[in-house]
Design an enzyme around this catalytic site. Structure first.
Site, short mmCIF file in Angstrom:
data_model
loop_
_atom_site.label_atom_id
_atom_site.label_comp_id
_atom_site.label_asym_id
_atom_site.label_seq_id
_atom_site.Cartn_x
_atom_site.Cartn_y
_atom_site.Cartn_z
N THR A 46 0.80 -1.04 0.13
CA THR A 46 -0.01 -0.08 0.02
C THR A 46 0.98 1.26 -0.04
OG1 THR A 46 -1.59 -1.16 1.40
CG2 THR A 46 -1.97 1.21 1.34
N THR A 47 1.90 1.29 0.95
CA THR A 47 2.81 2.54 0.94
C THR A 47 3.79 2.54 -0.31
OG1 THR A 47 3.00 1.75 3.29
CG2 THR A 47 4.35 3.52 2.41
N TYR A 109 -13.31 -4.98 -2.35
CA TYR A 109 -14.54 -4.80 -3.06
C TYR A 109 -15.38 -5.88 -3.19
CZ TYR A 109 -17.90 -2.56 -6.29
OH TYR A 109 -18.77 -1.89 -6.97
N TYR A 135 -2.68 -10.62 4.36
CA TYR A 135 -2.69 -8.93 4.84
C TYR A 135 -4.21 -8.70 5.20
CZ TYR A 135 -1.62 -4.17 4.65
OH TYR A 135 -1.76 -2.87 4.94
N ARG A 140 -9.35 -0.78 4.81
CA ARG A 140 -9.24 -0.35 3.69
C ARG A 140 -10.10 -1.29 2.59
NH1 ARG A 140 -5.12 3.02 1.40
NH2 ARG A 140 -3.62 3.75 2.97
N LYS A 164 -0.12 -10.47 8.37
CA LYS A 164 0.22 -8.86 8.65
C LYS A 164 -1.18 -8.60 9.14
CE LYS A 164 1.08 -4.29 7.07
NZ LYS A 164 1.37 -3.31 5.90
N ILE A 206 5.42 -4.74 10.05
CA ILE A 206 5.61 -4.33 8.49
C ILE A 206 5.38 -2.69 8.72
CG2 ILE A 206 4.77 -4.27 6.42
CD1 ILE A 206 4.55 -7.51 6.69
#
Length: 294
Positions: A46-47, A109, A135, A140, A164, A206
């Protein structure tokens, strides 16, 4: 054996002014991370703004990262997707590019059932040989993965090894570790929760914070792993104001602003992400100065 223990950096992707990946800068920040004790590189998470990359860019960044790192520390590639076919494609390509492990976000989604999540992860795992971390970040993705599903996957699929956890639901995280009986490698996905999560058996974090404070983030984890829980807790608490500032707007807006304030010149963000609001940037700069990194 765990993919890594300690602090893995969820690395930003630096861009040129025209929005193209800045590979010279990427090599520079990779070397800085390794020199400052970071225990693993997470590429295209994501980052790293993977959601605005083409598949070709995504794999090129993973491949370049592996070439620079040269197995000095593990490289874990973010290869999740809301399409199982795309996740398989990205995962196979990352394995071919030299990644040591994969980080797979829950399919967003679609809002898959628990059976659908298990089938998705099993299909991806069957397509590759390298270890996989799930993850879990419902804020999100809009998808909550049950502790039973996480443990079942780690127990029954040989190369799914851990998770994670960024749900911030410590009751559910405790349930994971209660059910796991040692089969789940647990990593914090939240920089403000490293120590409490490690107290439940976590291997480390992380981290977004590691982009701007790699040595300090490593030390939070290493102190805990060395048995110096008081020092680990003190270091965690000292970082809280900066961590809060790094998340006062959606990640990775603040961390890229922070790196640019430090003179690292990682460039701007790709739309729909935009530059940090002035009042929040002032807050971030103040926190960085108080923490001693600016």
């Amino acid at each position: 054996m765990a993919i890594f223990e300690g602090a893995g950096v969820a690395l930003v992707t630096p861009f040129h002014a025209d929005g193209e990946v800045n590979y010279d800068k990427l090599e520079e920040i990779l070397e800085e991370q390794i020199a400052n004790g970071t225990d693993a590189i997470i590429s295209c998470g994501t980052t790293g703004e993977s959601s605005t990359m083409s598949h070709e860019e995504h794999i090129d960044v993973v491949r370049f990262t592996c070439q620079v790192v040269k197995n000095r520390i593990p490289v874990i590639a973010g290869t999740g997707s809301n399409s199982t076919r795309e996740a398989i494609h990205l995962s196979e390509a990352a394995q071919e590019a030299g990644a040591n492990g994969l980080l797979l976000v829950t399919p967003y989604y679609n809002k898959a059932t628990q059976a659908g999540l298990a089938a998705h992860y099993t299909a991806v795992a069957d397509a590759v040989r390298i270890p996989i971390l799930l993850y879990h970040i419902p804020g999100r993705t809009g998808v909550t993965m049950a502790p039973e599903t996480i443990v079942k996957l780690c127990r029954e699929v040989p190369n799914i090894v851990g998770v994670k956890e960024a749900s911030a639901n410590f009751s559910a995280i405790a349930q994971i570790m209660n059910l796991a009986e040692g089969c789940v490698e647990l990593y914090s996905g939240n920089d403000d929760q490293i120590v409490p999560l490690m107290s439940l058996g976590g291997k480390g974090v992380i981290s977004v914070l590691s982009n701007v404070a790699p040595r300090q983030t490593h030390d939070i984890c290493q102190a805990y792993l060395d048995g110096d829980v008081k020092r680990s807790c003190r270091l965690q608490l000292e970082a809280i104001p900066l961590i809060n500032a790094l998340f006062c707007e959606v990640n990775p807006i603040p961390v890229k602003a922070a790196m640019n304030l430090m003179g690292k010149e990682v460039g701007s963000l790709r739309l729909p992400l935009t530059e940090m609001e002035p009042q929040n940037k002032e807050r971030l700069e103040k926190a960085m100065k108080e923490y001693g990194i600016l």
